[in-house]
Every structure is written in C-alpha cells, then in structure tokens.
Design a protein around this motif. Structure first.
Motif, PDB file in Angstrom:
ATOM      1  N   GLU A 246       0.831  -1.209   0.000  1.00  0.00           N
ATOM      2  CA  GLU A 246       0.000   0.000   0.000  1.00  0.00           C
ATOM      3  C   GLU A 246       0.865   1.260   0.000  1.00  0.00           C
ATOM      4  OE1 GLU A 246      -3.090  -0.167   2.994  1.00  0.00           O
ATOM      5  OE2 GLU A 246      -3.465  -2.265   2.513  1.00  0.00           O
ATOM      6  N   GLY A 247       1.934   1.246   0.818  1.00  0.00           N
ATOM      7  CA  GLY A 247       2.852   2.383   0.835  1.00  0.00           C
ATOM      8  C   GLY A 247       3.510   2.578  -0.519  1.00  0.00           C
ATOM      9  N   ALA A 248       3.954   1.474  -1.099  1.00  0.00           N
ATOM     10  CA  ALA A 248       4.625   1.541  -2.404  1.00  0.00           C
ATOM     11  C   ALA A 248       3.672   2.062  -3.475  1.00  0.00           C
ATOM     12  CB  ALA A 248       5.137   0.157  -2.791  1.00  0.00           C
ATOM     13  N   LEU A 249       2.419   1.620  -3.370  1.00  0.00           N
ATOM     14  CA  LEU A 249       1.426   2.033  -4.367  1.00  0.00           C
ATOM     15  C   LEU A 249       1.137   3.535  -4.254  1.00  0.00           C
ATOM     16  CD1 LEU A 249       0.144   0.291  -6.480  1.00  0.00           C
ATOM     17  CD2 LEU A 249      -1.851   0.012  -5.020  1.00  0.00           C
ATOM     18  N   ILE A 250       1.018   4.018  -3.012  1.00  0.00           N
ATOM     19  CA  ILE A 250       0.809   5.468  -2.826  1.00  0.00           C
ATOM     20  C   ILE A 250       1.989   6.224  -3.432  1.00  0.00           C
ATOM     21  CG2 ILE A 250       0.782   7.323  -1.096  1.00  0.00           C
ATOM     22  CD1 ILE A 250      -0.905   5.543   0.677  1.00  0.00           C
ATOM     23  N   GLY A 251       3.196   5.722  -3.152  1.00  0.00           N
ATOM     24  CA  GLY A 251       4.400   6.367  -3.697  1.00  0.00           C
ATOM     25  C   GLY A 251       4.417   6.328  -5.207  1.00  0.00           C
ATOM     26  N   ALA A 252       4.104   5.168  -5.774  1.00  0.00           N
ATOM     27  CA  ALA A 252       4.168   5.001  -7.227  1.00  0.00           C
ATOM     28  C   ALA A 252       3.122   5.870  -7.922  1.00  0.00           C
ATOM     29  CB  ALA A 252       3.971   3.537  -7.591  1.00  0.00           C
ATOM     30  N   VAL A 253       1.898   5.839  -7.395  1.00  0.00           N
ATOM     31  CA  VAL A 253       0.829   6.623  -8.027  1.00  0.00           C
ATOM     32  C   VAL A 253       1.125   8.123  -7.873  1.00  0.00           C
ATOM     33  CG1 VAL A 253      -1.632   7.213  -7.903  1.00  0.00           C
ATOM     34  CG2 VAL A 253      -0.922   4.829  -7.761  1.00  0.00           C
ATOM     35  N   GLY A 254       1.524   8.521  -6.659  1.00  0.00           N
ATOM     36  CA  GLY A 254       1.846   9.935  -6.417  1.00  0.00           C
ATOM     37  C   GLY A 254       2.984  10.405  -7.300  1.00  0.00           C
ATOM     38  N   ALA A 255       4.037   9.591  -7.392  1.00  0.00           N
ATOM     39  CA  ALA A 255       5.194   9.978  -8.207  1.00  0.00           C
ATOM     40  C   ALA A 255       4.810  10.040  -9.689  1.00  0.00           C
ATOM     41  CB  ALA A 255       6.338   8.998  -7.998  1.00  0.00           C
ATOM     42  N   SER A 256       3.935   9.139 -10.122  1.00  0.00           N
ATOM     43  CA  SER A 256       3.497   9.149 -11.525  1.00  0.00           C
ATOM     44  C   SER A 256       2.711  10.427 -11.829  1.00  0.00           C
ATOM     45  CB  SER A 256       2.619   7.930 -11.830  1.00  0.00           C
ATOM     46  OG  SER A 256       3.334   6.753 -11.559  1.00  0.00           O
ATOM     47  N   ILE A 257       1.809  10.770 -10.895  1.00  0.00           N
ATOM     48  CA  ILE A 257       1.023  11.994 -11.094  1.00  0.00           C
ATOM     49  C   ILE A 257       1.957  13.209 -11.101  1.00  0.00           C
ATOM     50  CG2 ILE A 257      -0.717  13.511 -10.033  1.00  0.00           C
ATOM     51  CD1 ILE A 257      -2.088  10.898  -9.042  1.00  0.00           C
ATOM     52  N   GLY A 258       2.925  13.189 -10.172  1.00  0.00           N
ATOM     53  CA  GLY A 258       3.901  14.288 -10.110  1.00  0.00           C
ATOM     54  C   GLY A 258       4.684  14.414 -11.393  1.00  0.00           C
ATOM     55  N   ALA A 259       5.052  13.276 -11.970  1.00  0.00           N
ATOM     56  CA  ALA A 259       5.831  13.291 -13.222  1.00  0.00           C
ATOM     57  C   ALA A 259       4.996  13.886 -14.358  1.00  0.00           C
ATOM     58  CB  ALA A 259       6.280  11.879 -13.571  1.00  0.00           C
ATOM     59  N   VAL A 260       3.742  13.469 -14.435  1.00  0.00           N
ATOM     60  CA  VAL A 260       2.857  14.000 -15.491  1.00  0.00           C
ATOM     61  C   VAL A 260       2.680  15.510 -15.305  1.00  0.00           C
ATOM     62  CG1 VAL A 260       0.493  13.942 -16.393  1.00  0.00           C
ATOM     63  CG2 VAL A 260       1.669  11.807 -15.829  1.00  0.00           C
ATOM     64  N   LEU A 261       2.496  15.895 -14.043  1.00  0.00           N
ATOM     65  CA  LEU A 261       2.332  17.315 -13.714  1.00  0.00           C
ATOM     66  C   LEU A 261       3.571  18.111 -14.130  1.00  0.00           C
ATOM     67  CD1 LEU A 261      -0.052  18.644 -12.184  1.00  0.00           C
ATOM     68  CD2 LEU A 261       1.391  18.630 -10.149  1.00  0.00           C
ATOM     69  N   ALA A 262       4.735  17.574 -13.786  1.00  0.00           N
ATOM     70  CA  ALA A 262       5.995  18.270 -14.100  1.00  0.00           C
ATOM     71  C   ALA A 262       6.177  18.407 -15.610  1.00  0.00           C
ATOM     72  CB  ALA A 262       7.168  17.511 -13.491  1.00  0.00           C
ATOM     73  N   ILE A 263       5.838  17.351 -16.330  1.00  0.00           N
ATOM     74  CA  ILE A 263       5.979  17.401 -17.798  1.00  0.00           C
ATOM     75  C   ILE A 263       5.047  18.472 -18.371  1.00  0.00           C
ATOM     76  CG2 ILE A 263       5.516  16.094 -19.924  1.00  0.00           C
ATOM     77  CD1 ILE A 263       6.508  13.588 -18.345  1.00  0.00           C
ATOM     78  N   ALA A 264       3.823  18.518 -17.840  1.00  0.00           N
ATOM     79  CA  ALA A 264       2.853  19.503 -18.343  1.00  0.00           C
ATOM     80  C   ALA A 264       3.333  20.926 -18.039  1.00  0.00           C
ATOM     81  CB  ALA A 264       1.488  19.247 -17.705  1.00  0.00           C
ATOM     82  N   ILE A 265       3.807  21.138 -16.810  1.00  0.00           N
ATOM     83  CA  ILE A 265       4.288  22.478 -16.433  1.00  0.00           C
ATOM     84  C   ILE A 265       5.498  22.860 -17.293  1.00  0.00           C
ATOM     85  CG2 ILE A 265       5.372  23.827 -14.574  1.00  0.00           C
ATOM     86  CD1 ILE A 265       3.615  22.223 -12.598  1.00  0.00           C
ATOM     87  N   ALA A 266       6.386  21.897 -17.488  1.00  0.00           N
ATOM     88  CA  ALA A 266       7.589  22.165 -18.294  1.00  0.00           C
ATOM     89  C   ALA A 266       7.201  22.561 -19.723  1.00  0.00           C
ATOM     90  CB  ALA A 266       8.488  20.941 -18.306  1.00  0.00           C
ATOM     91  N   LEU A 267       6.228  21.842 -20.293  1.00  0.00           N
ATOM     92  CA  LEU A 267       5.792  22.168 -21.655  1.00  0.00           C
ATOM     93  C   LEU A 267       5.199  23.575 -21.716  1.00  0.00           C
ATOM     94  CD1 LEU A 267       4.203  18.773 -22.802  1.00  0.00           C
ATOM     95  CD2 LEU A 267       6.315  19.825 -23.634  1.00  0.00           C
ATOM     96  N   LEU A 268       4.413  23.901 -20.677  1.00  0.00           N
ATOM     97  CA  LEU A 268       3.805  25.238 -20.638  1.00  0.00           C
ATOM     98  C   LEU A 268       4.876  26.321 -20.568  1.00  0.00           C
ATOM     99  CD1 LEU A 268       0.726  24.904 -18.248  1.00  0.00           C
ATOM    100  CD2 LEU A 268       0.730  25.630 -20.635  1.00  0.00           C
ATOM    101  N   ILE A 269       5.841  26.117 -19.678  1.00  0.00           N
ATOM    102  CA  ILE A 269       6.904  27.121 -19.519  1.00  0.00           C
ATOM    103  C   ILE A 269       7.738  27.223 -20.794  1.00  0.00           C
ATOM    104  CG2 ILE A 269       9.078  27.586 -18.285  1.00  0.00           C
ATOM    105  CD1 ILE A 269       7.663  26.634 -15.737  1.00  0.00           C
ATOM    106  N   ASN A 270       8.032  26.072 -21.387  1.00  0.00           N
ATOM    107  CA  ASN A 270       8.852  26.076 -22.600  1.00  0.00           C
ATOM    108  C   ASN A 270       8.177  26.820 -23.748  1.00  0.00           C
ATOM    109  OD1 ASN A 270      10.661  24.616 -21.157  1.00  0.00           O
ATOM    110  ND2 ASN A 270      10.265  22.665 -22.161  1.00  0.00           N
TER     111      ASN A 270
END
Lengths: 237, 466
Positions: free
Chosen positions: B380-404
């Motif tokens: 359960e801990g790993a899943l929270i980490g994996a899902v959270g990190a995946s969402i964070g990665a998608v978020l970061a990519i979207a923000i990076a594209l916007l800034i770029n």
C-alpha cells in the motif's frame, strides 16, 4: 473436571487437558480459564454457553489456535498446537479451522465473492476449483445474487451468511463461531443458526459456537456451560 | 501478487481524502524534483553547449602548458602541429567521432588605439583561430538548446588582419562609436595621464610599418597589437577590428581579442617557425568524449609526442562549479522531498494500521501469515508512492511544456546574453525514472515501520480492538 463426549472410537476434534489462561491486568493476574479439560467429538454441533466474561471467548481462542494457554495442553484435529511456530500455526488454521465472528468481520474492500474466496487463496487452491467452490458456497447460503456486492451493501444477516460461507468454503474440520447471532435480530439469528446447522450436517463439519442466548441451546448436539472460567456442567441434548 | 496489489489499491481508495493528501505530497515532491532537475539539466546543456562551441570538447596542449603556459604561451607551442592534426584526422577510431579539428594560438600583449583622439592602450589576452573552423564550432548544438546560429562573417579565412574584441576592451580602447556598439558609453574625461612618448612612438612606428605591409584598412577601426615574440623581441601587428561581442566574465570582456591564427602566429613567432598552443577537437557527441580522450592519449603516446589532452570542463572550471552547485541544490531538494514523503506515508500507514486492527486480527485468524500482513501494508505504501510519483511526473511534464512554450528568457550563469528559459524534463527520461524510483522507494521504506507493527500484532488483541 474432564468433560468427555466422544461418541464411539472417533478421535475428538478438540482435546483440552487442564487448560488455564491468565491475563496480566497491571500488577495482578486475572484467571480467565481454570483447569479446563474437555473433548469435543467430530461432526458435532457444540455450544459454549455462559454469561458475559465467563471465559467463552478465551476458550474459543485457545481452540482456534489464536491464543496459547498459560498451563495445560491443547490438541486440535489431532495436533498438539504448542509445538507449532507462528507460521505453522497460521498454515494450520488456514487448512483446518474456520471462524465466524460476532461482528461479521468481513474484509470491507472485498466483494461477497472475494471474501468467500479468500480462505481458498491461503491454501493455494487452483483458480477453477476455487471459483466452483466459492459459487457453490454462496449458493448454499442463499447469496449467489449478491456475489459482487461489498459488505457495506449487505444487511447484517447477509453479512453473517457471507461469514459462514467464508468459514466453510475450505471445508475445515472445525468451525468456531463466537456469538454469531449477537448482532442480529431474533428471527435472523434463528435463521443463521438453522443455516449453520444444516451446513454442518451436509458437510459433516464440527461446529463450536458460543452464546449466552438460552433459546439457541435446543439446536446443539452438545452444550458446555462455563462460569468464572471453569466448566460447570457437561450436557447432552 | 496481483491480488495483493488489487487489495492494496482498494485499501488506498478506502480513505480517499487521506490517500489523496499523502499522494499529493508525493506528487508535489516529484514535480518539484523534476522541474528543478529539468531546469538544472537545461543549465548543464546550455553551459556545455556554450563551452563546446568556444573551446571544443578536447584540446591537445604541449605537456605543462595547462598548468604553466598561460604566463608564457609562446614557450609552450606545439611544433609541427599540422602533422599532429593529420595524425588525429587520419586515426580510424577518432575519425567518426570528430567534427572539427583546429589549431589555436593564445597570446598576451598590449593593444593600443592611437588613432584620432582615442590614444588608449590596454593589455589583452588574445586567441588566434581559423575563422571557418570557429564558424563550424559555433554551429554545434547537440542538445538543441542554443539559439539559431545565423553565421558571423566578421572574421575571414581570406583576410587574416580582421579581428574581434570583447566589448570591455573595445570600450577601453575608445571604439564604442567607431564600432557603433549599443550600451557602450565612451570614457568620461578624466585627468589626462600622459604616456611616455617614447613607448607610444615606438608602437606607432612599428604599426606604421605593418600598415604599409597590410594595405589600407581605413574603412574599419584599427588597433595595434604589441607582443613579445617567442625569442623575446617586441613585435607589432595591426588588427582591423570588425566588431565586438560581450564575453561571459568582465575580466575576459576587458581583455579578449580574437584574430586569425596566422596573425597571432605572426605576432608571437615573427619569421620563425609558426606553432600552435592548442589543437582543439570538437566531437559530434559529448558522450564520445571519454573514448575520444582515451584514444587520443594512446595515439600521442604511441607517437612519443610530449603532448597532453584536456577536456572543456578542465579548461573552464566554472562549468564544473555550476554543475556541482546545481547538483547540490538538487540533492538538497530531493532530500527535503524525501523526508516529507517519508513522514506523510508513515503517518498515513500508521493510521491505516490502527483503523484496520480488527481486520488484521480477522485475516490472521483465518490463517494469513505475519509476513503477508507486512507485505500488504508495504504494498500500500509503495502504491501510494508510485501513483503519487506518476502523477507528479505527469504534472511536471505539463508544467515544463507550458513554460517552454511561454517564451520566457533569463540570463544563464556565465552567459553574456539572455537565453530562452526551458525545463528539460521530457527529454531526460533517466531523470524522470530516477525521481520516480526515489520517491516510490521512499514511500515503500516509510511503510516498513507501520507494516512491521501490523505484522507483530497479537491476533487476540487485534480481534478485541474496537
């Protein structure tokens, strides 16, 4: 006092010898069970009766191999459980003992089907056989139509039926039920007892359940009365 | 395993608000790490590109030049450098890696502008190069971070007297107006300090002779460059200044003079053998640098040449310092985010264990082993980490594209001109993967403690728990 109810030459499913169980309550020790010796034969519908705090649950816990006695020996299904380590004891319970709890204790994130299937996963049963048995057991308790529902979508009686199906699906030698009708209304409680009785006869399983409801005693093959941690009356109906 | 994860996933959804908060902490951590990591990656790429365009990936020097040669470049010239270049160009291992091989000559001297009212002089640090090679080097852009290069015809292979200055030295020499330099104010009138007439006259005389040889270059401002030859004699050449460009550091800007290699060699070696202080190699890809360096060292040793190889990071310590600085900041951010994730997941999982104590007792009674309980909570801990990190990665990519795409600019360290602000997230899959892994592993580690506590619960006590 030894209560011996062994019928014929069959080995008893439960054998307790001079069992005592003490709990630490701060500086003092409280004796929950004192010198209990009993034998429960196979394929019987046995009942533990007594008032609240008499030691029924403690005795069921010892028989169910989820607690260890302070003194004495416990044999279940022919095995002296004191010799088992924690994993071996878990495996033993998974194979031989089914539990039905007063508060149903279904796993809330699993559907009725998955709750019933769960014990079969623990014994490593093949998927096809697992599915066949689960569906058959749900059908036997009259919940085939509710198989996909989660516990929070079921009534109290339905939850206890799922719990019964879960306890019996692996066809254990022994089923323990701790006041299984306590949280049900009278009519539902009676139907649950009838259901357990019927399945016990069909599957030839040994049932031990505790209750403080004297109306249920008529259903039992054997009744053990416990008071202040000691057996006081052997009985046969 | 699938059932374990399925149950873990459902348990996470059981208390959605709590899981959402914890997952958000992980996602925010991942996004912060990735955005900064993407920014740092862009900085590194920009700095590397800038340096590789200027000094190449690798430079061959005479042994000892790198440590002692800047004081007297002429003394560390590479004899018969053209044969070394041929050796490098013809090597079958190096050949496919190399983009440009070109000689350079570093020199020190005095630059003077004695035309009209200017009458100014300044010590300079000069570099002689081959203009067409310089042009090719400036077009290197492996990482796609450089602004589109439009070409610079101010230096020419055909006209060795052309040169470029740093804006600082151009200002000091009074060339702001003649070169029409923007943001380049002329010097204020100060108390005039007369230079010794004899020196000025000497330089002017030498320059006059040089002008006679080089022809009339009156169209562009000219300066005189004075340096000592390798033999110790003074020598002067005339440089036709074709422009000025800002250099990264003021010290360099106040001293920089770029000229044709032939002119630099003429100044340093006069009529003697022309040497080069360095042979610059620019590779197609930076990742070939270690292999190219190793091969180059082997080739030089096999031919008993007293030469050594240095890479651009050694030549430009600023690059290494910036990389170290940004790496330290990234590490610090990762550490802070990791600790936040650790505490968030420990808190959530501890509450989950408390709430599900009775359930733990039930399934333990049914025959579930302690280890399975432990794995359930770890999953359960790993899943929270994996899902959270995946969402964070998608978020970061979207923000990076916007800034770029926003067209923002900034002034990178060590740069003289503003650059577009970019966050290189999507182009660095290893950064994404490592960030994801770090946070998922942290979340998993965070679950160990509560999972262990759950596994150690007594069955009877757990069943009794309300």
């Amino acid at each position: 006092m030894t209560v011996q109810l062994t019928a014929g030459a069959e080995r008893p499913v439960v054998r307790l010898r001079a069992v005592a169980k003490n709990y630490d309550a701060g500086a003092v020790q409280v004796a929950a069970l004192r010198g209990v010796s009993l034998e429960i034969p196979q394929n019987c519908f046995s009942m533990l009766v007594g008032p609240s705090g008499s030691g029924k649950t403690t005795l069921l816990n010892l028989i169910g191999c989820i607690d260890a006695p302070t003194e004495g020996t416990v044999e279940v299904c022919g095995e002296a459980i004191a010799a088992f380590g924690d994993n071996a004891l878990s495996d033993f319970r998974a194979r031989n003992i089914g539990f039905i709890f007063q508060n149903f204790s279904l796993v809330p994130v699993l559907s009725a089907y998955e709750n019933v299937e769960y014990p079969l996963l623990l014994v490593g049963m093949a998927p096809a056989e697992r599915r066949r048995r689960t569906l058959a057991m749900l059908d036997a308790v009259g919940l085939a139509a509710q198989a996909r529902q989660r516990p929070n979508e079921l009534s109290g009686g339905q939850k206890q039926r799922v719990a019964i199906a879960r306890a019996l699906v692996k066809q254990p030698q022994l089923v323990l039920a701790d006041e299984p009708t306590a949280n049900l209304d009278t009519a539902t409680g009676a139907s649950i007892i009838e259901l357990m009785r019927r399945i016990q006869v069909e599957l030839r399983t040994s049932f031990v359940f505790s209750t403080h409801d004297p109306h249920l005693m008529s259903h039992a093959d054997e009744t053990f009365t416990i008071r202040d941690g000691a057996l006081v009356q052997p009985g046969l109906h | 395993m699938m059932r374990l994860l399925q149950i873990a996933f459902r348990n996470i959804l059981r208390n959605r608000r709590r899981s959402l908060m914890t997952g958000s902490a992980v996602a925010a951590g991942a996004a912060a790490m990735l955005l900064f990591g993407g920014f740092a990656a862009y900085i590194f790429a920009g700095l590397e590109t800038n340096n590789v365009q200027r000094v190449g990936h690798l430079t061959i020097f005479r042994s000892g030049y790198f440590l002692f040669g800047s004081g007297n470049p002429a003394a560390y010239g590479i004899d018969r450098y053209q044969s070394v270049i041929d050796l490098v160009r013809k090597d079958p291992v190096l050949q496919p890696m190399i983009r440009v091989v070109t000689p350079t000559q570093t020199l020190l001297g005095i630059a003077g502008n004695f035309s009209g009212e200017a009458d100014a002089s300044k010590t300079f640090m000069g570099v002689g190069l081959i203009p067409s090679d310089r042009e090719r080097m400036r077009q290197w852009d492996e990482f796609g971070v450089s602004a589109r290069y439009v070409g610079d015809a101010r230096l020419s292979d055909q006209d060795p007297e052309r040169g470029l200055l740093g804006v600082g030295i151009a200002r000091i020499l009074g060339l702001c107006a003649p070169l029409s330099l923007p943001n380049c104010a002329g010097a204020p009138r100060a108390a005039e300090v007369k230079k010794p007439v004899s020196v000025r006259q000497d330089i002017a005389d030498l320059a006059a002779r040089s002008i006679e040889r080089g022809g009339d270059k009156q169209a562009m401002p000219q300066i005189n460059l004075l340096a000592a030859t390798a033999g110790g004699a003074p020598n002067v050449v005339v440089l036709s200044v074709r422009g000025a460009e800002s250099q990264a550091a003021k010290e360099l800007d106040d001293n920089y003079v770029a000229m044709h290699l032939a002119l630099a060699q003429q100044l340093v070696y006069g009529r003697g053998e022309h040497k080069a202080t360095g042979i610059v190699l620019q590779l197609h890809r930076s990742e070939d640098m270690p292999a190219a360096r190793a091969r180059l060292t082997t080739v030089l040793q096999q031919n008993n040449l007293p030469l050594e190889v240095r890479d651009f990071a050694e030549q430009v310590p600023f690059y290494t310092q910036v990389v170290a600085l940004f790496s330290s900041i990234f590490f610090f951010i990762a550490l802070v985010m990791g600790v936040i994730v650790l505490f968030a997941v420990v808190n959530t999982m501890t509450m989950n264990v408390m709430e599900r104590t009775n359930e733990i007792g039930t399934i333990r009674a049914m025959g579930v082993r302690r280890a399975s309980i432990r794995w359930q909570f770890i999953a359960e801990g790993a899943l929270i980490g994996a899902v959270g990190a995946s969402i964070g990665a998608v978020l970061a990519i979207a923000i990076a594209l916007l800034i770029n795409r926003a067209g923002l600019t900034w002034m990178p360290p060590g740069s003289a001109a503003p650059s577009p602000l970019r966050l290189e997230v999507l182009s660095h899959p290893r950064l994404i993967l490592s960030t994801w892994l770090v946070l998922a592993v942290m979340a998993t580690i965070a679950a160990l403690l509560p999972a262990g506590r759950a596994a150690r619960l007594s069955v009877v006590d757990a069943l009794r728990h309300v």
